[in-house]
Design an enzyme around this catalytic site. Structure first.
Site, PDB file in Angstrom:
ATOM      1  N   ILE A  75      74.806 -20.099   6.365  1.00 56.08           N
ATOM      2  CA  ILE A  75      74.662 -18.956   5.442  1.00 56.08           C
ATOM      3  C   ILE A  75      75.586 -19.145   4.235  1.00 56.08           C
ATOM      4  O   ILE A  75      75.183 -18.886   3.091  1.00 56.08           O
ATOM      5  CB  ILE A  75      75.001 -17.619   6.164  1.00 56.08           C
ATOM      6  CG1 ILE A  75      74.124 -17.428   7.410  1.00 56.08           C
ATOM      7  CG2 ILE A  75      74.882 -16.429   5.210  1.00 56.08           C
ATOM      8  CD1 ILE A  75      72.653 -17.292   7.129  1.00 56.08           C
TER       9      ILE A  75
ATOM     10  N   CYS B  55      50.326 -19.114  16.448  1.00 55.04           N
ATOM     11  CA  CYS B  55      50.220 -20.366  17.209  1.00 55.04           C
ATOM     12  C   CYS B  55      49.825 -20.093  18.659  1.00 55.04           C
ATOM     13  O   CYS B  55      48.684 -19.713  18.883  1.00 55.04           O
ATOM     14  CB  CYS B  55      51.507 -21.175  17.073  1.00 55.04           C
ATOM     15  SG  CYS B  55      51.178 -22.923  17.298  1.00 55.04           S
TER      16      CYS B  55
ATOM     17  N   HIS C  29      52.171 -21.544  11.315  1.00 50.05           N
ATOM     18  CA  HIS C  29      53.379 -20.710  11.382  1.00 50.05           C
ATOM     19  C   HIS C  29      53.711 -20.162   9.992  1.00 50.05           C
ATOM     20  O   HIS C  29      54.440 -20.814   9.234  1.00 50.05           O
ATOM     21  CB  HIS C  29      54.566 -21.536  11.882  1.00 50.05           C
ATOM     22  CG  HIS C  29      54.461 -21.941  13.304  1.00 50.05           C
ATOM     23  ND1 HIS C  29      55.106 -21.270  14.317  1.00 50.05           N
ATOM     24  CD2 HIS C  29      53.783 -22.951  13.896  1.00 50.05           C
ATOM     25  CE1 HIS C  29      54.832 -21.851  15.475  1.00 50.05           C
ATOM     26  NE2 HIS C  29      54.033 -22.874  15.247  1.00 50.05           N
TER      27      HIS C  29
ATOM     28  N   ARG D 239      49.979 -28.881  19.745  1.00 48.60           N
ATOM     29  CA  ARG D 239      49.178 -29.984  20.302  1.00 48.60           C
ATOM     30  C   ARG D 239      47.767 -29.526  20.673  1.00 48.60           C
ATOM     31  O   ARG D 239      46.861 -30.306  20.801  1.00 48.60           O
ATOM     32  CB  ARG D 239      49.814 -30.509  21.594  1.00 48.60           C
ATOM     33  CG  ARG D 239      51.158 -31.133  21.414  1.00 48.60           C
ATOM     34  CD  ARG D 239      51.642 -31.821  22.681  1.00 48.60           C
ATOM     35  NE  ARG D 239      53.071 -32.039  22.609  1.00 48.60           N
ATOM     36  CZ  ARG D 239      53.651 -33.022  21.933  1.00 48.60           C
ATOM     37  NH1 ARG D 239      52.912 -33.902  21.286  1.00 48.60           N
ATOM     38  NH2 ARG D 239      54.973 -33.139  21.897  1.00 48.60           N
TER      39      ARG D 239
ATOM     40  N   GLY E 268      78.681 -19.407  10.716  1.00 47.33           N
ATOM     41  CA  GLY E 268      77.709 -19.165   9.640  1.00 47.33           C
ATOM     42  C   GLY E 268      77.874 -20.124   8.470  1.00 47.33           C
ATOM     43  O   GLY E 268      77.747 -19.716   7.316  1.00 47.33           O
ATOM     44  N   LYS E 269      78.133 -21.407   8.789  1.00 48.97           N
ATOM     45  CA  LYS E 269      78.215 -22.419   7.708  1.00 48.97           C
ATOM     46  C   LYS E 269      76.902 -22.484   6.945  1.00 48.97           C
ATOM     47  O   LYS E 269      76.892 -22.678   5.737  1.00 48.97           O
ATOM     48  CB  LYS E 269      78.474 -23.803   8.316  1.00 48.97           C
ATOM     49  CG  LYS E 269      79.948 -24.150   8.400  1.00 48.97           C
ATOM     50  CD  LYS E 269      80.135 -25.618   8.710  1.00 48.97           C
ATOM     51  CE  LYS E 269      79.445 -26.065   9.921  1.00 48.97           C
ATOM     52  NZ  LYS E 269      79.840 -26.228  11.170  1.00 48.97           N
TER      53      LYS E 269
ATOM     54  N   ASP F 293      86.071 -32.325  16.464  1.00 50.02           N
ATOM     55  CA  ASP F 293      85.137 -32.771  17.507  1.00 50.02           C
ATOM     56  C   ASP F 293      85.017 -34.289  17.450  1.00 50.02           C
ATOM     57  O   ASP F 293      84.939 -34.851  16.358  1.00 50.02           O
ATOM     58  CB  ASP F 293      83.708 -32.238  17.241  1.00 50.02           C
ATOM     59  CG  ASP F 293      83.598 -30.745  17.417  1.00 50.02           C
ATOM     60  OD1 ASP F 293      84.558 -30.147  17.903  1.00 50.02           O
ATOM     61  OD2 ASP F 293      82.535 -30.196  17.045  1.00 50.02           O
TER      62      ASP F 293
ATOM     63  N   GLU G  32      55.722 -18.016   9.230  1.00 49.40           N
ATOM     64  CA  GLU G  32      57.147 -17.676   9.130  1.00 49.40           C
ATOM     65  C   GLU G  32      57.980 -18.785   8.505  1.00 49.40           C
ATOM     66  O   GLU G  32      59.083 -18.542   8.022  1.00 49.40           O
ATOM     67  CB  GLU G  32      57.711 -17.297  10.502  1.00 49.40           C
ATOM     68  CG  GLU G  32      57.880 -18.420  11.511  1.00 49.40           C
ATOM     69  CD  GLU G  32      56.636 -18.727  12.341  1.00 49.40           C
ATOM     70  OE1 GLU G  32      55.517 -18.369  11.897  1.00 49.40           O
ATOM     71  OE2 GLU G  32      56.773 -19.339  13.421  1.00 49.40           O
TER      72      GLU G  32
HETATM   73  N1  GLN Z   1      51.802 -24.634  23.036  1.00 50.39           N
HETATM   74  C1  GLN Z   1      50.815 -24.519  22.025  1.00 50.39           C
HETATM   75  C2  GLN Z   1      50.366 -25.875  21.502  1.00 50.39           C
HETATM   76  O1  GLN Z   1      51.039 -26.857  21.668  1.00 50.39           O
HETATM   77  C3  GLN Z   1      51.304 -23.646  20.878  1.00 50.39           C
HETATM   78  C4  GLN Z   1      52.500 -24.195  20.173  1.00 50.39           C
HETATM   79  C5  GLN Z   1      53.242 -23.157  19.363  1.00 50.39           C
HETATM   80  O2  GLN Z   1      53.115 -21.957  19.591  1.00 50.39           O
HETATM   81  N2  GLN Z   1      54.068 -23.634  18.425  1.00 50.39           N
HETATM   82  O3  GLN Z   1      49.326 -25.971  20.901  1.00 50.39           O
END
Ligand code: GLN
Length: 534
Positions: A21, A383, A509, A464, A18-19, A150, A511
Site C-alpha cells: 500500500i 469463474c 475475472h 481449466r 502494508g509495504k 530474513d 475483479e
Molecule cells: N476450478 C474452475 C476451473 O478451473 C474455476 C476456476 C476459478 O474459479 N478461477 O475452471
C-alpha cells in the site's frame, strides 16, 4: 525524464505492515505529478510464481493481462495507478534461480563457478533494470518482500546495495518499519525501528526515507528521535497511521510531503502540490455515504478475506461510486443448505458466487444460486461461480439431475462443465491454466451489452474448465443465454438469464480489471441492480 529513477521499498520489524500500500501510495503521488510510474515486487520464496499456492498461504492470486499469476500486491498497484502490470512486475527467488540454472545448463557462464554473488544478484539487478530500460518508466518502485534480516531476502538486499553504487543519485531507499504502542506504559516504542534500520545498515544500506507504521498518530518528538538514531533527515521520517480505508493512504502521505522529499533528494524539481481531484472526489463519496448496500459473498475462504481481495475492492469501488457504504457479508458455502439459505440470504441486496477450485463447499453454492434464481435476487457468478450457475440450471431447470463439472464429478452423465481440450494432457500444474486477457464478443441483444456498451471486451482469466458447447442449444432454448463468446475458440464467457432482473455468470475475472479511477462496468451494474428496491 532522461534517466529512470529506482526506488526500493524494504520492510522491517514485522511483515504485513502494508509495504504494497505504501509503494502504491508513493506511486500514485508521483504519477499525479505527471511521471510514468510502475511498481514491481520481489518475493523471496522458491515457488516460481504464486499460481500453485493455496490461498491460505498468501491470499488471492492476481493475474496480469499477459497471463502471469502474481502476488496480490500487484492488484493494489493496478487499483492505485490504473496502469496494467505484467510478468516483469513480479519476480520470485524461484524464477531468478530457474533463469540462472537454465543459463548454466546452456553453458552461458563459460566454465565459471555459478554463485549467489555475482550471478544471482546480477539476475536480480537485470530484472530490476529491465522495467526502466525496456518500458521507459520515469520511476520504477521495487518492493522487496519479507522483512530485512530474513535469510531469504539477503540476495535481494545485496542487489539493492550494489545498485545504489551503480546508479548513484538515481536510486533511493524507503524503509517501512513498525512503531508499537504499549498500552500498559502508554508509550510508543521506537527501539524495534532503530534495530531494523541497524540491520539494514549492517547490510550496507542507509535508507533515505523512513515510513513508520503505527496504529495511532505519532507526535513529532517520536519522529525526531527516530531521525536522530537512524541517520535520517527529520523531515524524511513519515508516518503511516491506521486509516479507515487504504485509499486514504496517499492523502495522508501527501500531507506530510512524502513525494516532495523524495523528489528533492533525487535532484528533481518539486513544483506545486497536485490536487488529486478524481481521487479526492472518490474519497469524498466514501466519507459522505450513509446508506448501505448489502452484498453476500458466497465462498469457501470466508475466514480469510485476502483470498477474495480484488473482489472486495471491486465491490467497494462500485458501491462508493453509487454513494453507498459496502456492507459485505462473507457466507461460508460449506454451511449453506436449502434449509438455511433463506435465513442467510434473504436480507441481502445482491449475491456474489465466488471463484474457486475443487469440491469443498460446492453444494452450498448450488443452494445459494437456486435461492437467488427463484427469488430473483441480483446475482453475479465469477469463474467457478459461473460454472455453478450453469450446473444448478441444468439440474433444476433442464432436469439433468446429476449434471456437474468434471472437476467435481468425472463420472457425471451430464458434463455441462468440462475440461478444456488443451488442458487434457497437461502434466505441469504451474502456469498452465488458461491465463490472462482474452477477447469476448458480446451479443448486441443481451442484457450484458447494456452493461459494457460495446460488442468486444477483454477480460482476464484463470481456469481449466469451460462450458460444454454440446449443451449450448439446450440452455439457450430454455432460458439461459450464452451472451459472451470468445471469437477464436467459441468458448462461452458469459451466461445470463435475460428474464431475471440481474443474473449473470462470467467465466473471466472482472475483479482483476477494476481500479479506483476506472471501476469495472460489471461490478457497477451489479451494484446498481442491487440497489433497485422490489
Ligand atoms: N476450478 C474452475 C476451473 O478451473 C474455476 C476456476 C476459478 O474459479 N478461477 O475452471
Amino acid at each position: 525524464m532522461a534517466d529512470t529513477k529506482y526506488i526500493f521499498v524494504t520492510g522491517g520489524v514485522i511483515s504485513s505492515l502494508g509495504k504494497g500500500i505504501v509503494s502504491s501510495a508513493l506511486g500514485k503521488l508521483l504519477q499525479t505529478r505527471g511521471y510514468k510510474v510502475t511498481i514491481q515486487k520481489f518475493d523471496p520464496y522458491i515457488n516460481v510464481d504464486p499460481g500453485t499456492l493455496n490461498p491460505y498461504e498468501h491470499g488471492e492470486c492476481f493475474v496480469t493481462v499477459d497471463g502471469h499469476e502474481a502476488d496480490l500486491d500487484l492488484g493494489h498497484y493496478e487499483r492505485f495507478l490504473n496502469v496494467p502490470t505484467t510478468k516483469a512486475n513480479n519476480i520470485t527467488t524461484g524464477r531468478i534461480y530457474q533463469s540462472v540454472i537454465n543459463k548454466e545448463r546452456r553453458g552461458d557462464y563459460l566454465g565459471k563457478t555459478v554463485q549467489v554473488v555475482p550471478h544471482i544478484t546480477d539476475e536480480i539487478k537485470r530484472n530490476i533494470l529491465l522495467l526502466g530500460s525496456k518500458y521507459k518508466y520515469d520511476f520504477v518502485i521495487t518492493e522487496i518482500g519479507g522483512t530485512v534480516g530474513d535469510i531469504e531476502s539477503l540476495p535481494f538486499i545485496e542487489s539493492v546495495r550494489q545498485l545504489r553504487w551503480e546508479l548513484g543519485k538515481n536510486c533511493l531507499c524507503v524503509h517501512l518499519t513498525y512503531v508499537p504502542y504499549i498500552d500498559a506504559a502508554k508509550e510508543f516504542k521506537t527501539k524495534p525501528t532503530q534495530h531494523s534500520v541497524k540491520t539494514l545498515q549492517e547490510l550496507g544500506i542507509q535508507p533515505e526515507i523512513l515510513v513508520l507504521r503505527t496504529e495511532h498518530e505519532l507526535n513529532r518528538e517520536i519522529c525526531r528521535k527516530v531521525a536522530l538514531f537512524c541517520n535520517v533527515e527529520e523531515k524524511a521520517v513519515i508516518q503511516s497511521y491506521d486509516v479507515p480505508s487504504i485509499y486514504e493512504v496517499p492523502i495522508v502521505m501527501q500531507k506530510q510531503g512524502f513525494e516532495e522529499i523524495l523528489l528533492r533528494k533525487m535532484g528533481l524539481e518539486v513544483g506545486e502540490k497536485p490536487l488529486m481531484k478524481p481521487w479526492n472526489e472518490f474519497l469524498d463519496k466514501m466519507h459522505t455515504a450513509t446508506e448501505t448496500v448489502k452484498i453476500a459473498l458466497v465462498g469457501k475462504y470466508v475466514e480469510l478475506p485476502d483470498a477474495y481481495k480484488s473482489i472486495n475492492e471491486s465491490l467497494l469501488q462500485a458501491a462508493t461510486y453509487h454513494h453507498r457504504k459496502l456492507d459485505l457479508h462473507f457466507i461460508q458455502s460449506e454451511k449453506l443448505t436449502d434449509t438455511n439459505v433463506e435465513k442467510e440470504l434473504s436480507q441481502m441486496d445482491g449475491i456474489l458466487i465466488a471463484p474457486g477450485f475443487g469440491q469443498r463447499g460446492i453444494e452450498g453454492k448450488f443452494a445459494a444460486i437456486k435461492y437467488a434464481r427463484e427469488n430473483d435476487k441480483p446475482t453475479l457468478g465469477i469463474c467457478l461461480g459461473m460454472q455453478c450457475m450453469v450446473i444448478e440450471y441444468a439440474r433444476n431447470v433442464l432436469g439433468m439431475k446429476d449434471a456437474n463439472s468434471t472437476e467435481i464429478d468425472p463420472q457425471t452423465s451430464h458434463k455441462v462443465i468440462d475440461l478444456m481440450d488443451e488442458q487434457k494432457n497437461l502434466i505441469n500444474m504451474g502456469g498452465s491454466m488458461r491465463l490472462g486477457a482474452y477477447d469476448c464478443e458480446i451479443d448486441k441483444h443481451s442484457n450484458i451489452y447494456k452493461v459494457y456498451k460495446k460488442t468486444l471486451i477483454q477480460e482476464r482469466h484463470r481456469h481449466r474448465f469451460e462450458f460444454n458447447n454440446e449443451y449450448k442449444a439446450e440452455f439457450e432454448e430454455n432460458g439461459m443465454s450464452c451472451s459472451g463468446i470468445n471469437p477464436e475458440t467459441g468458448l462461452v464467457e458469459i451466461v445470463e438469464i435475460p428474464t431475471k432482473k440481474w443474473f449473470v455468470g462470467v467465466q473471466y475475472h472482472p475483479e482483476y480489471n477494476s481500479t479506483v479511477i476506472n471501476p469495472n462496468p460489471l461490478f457497477m451494474s451489479f451494484i446498481e441492480a442491487a440497489l433497485v428496491k422490489n
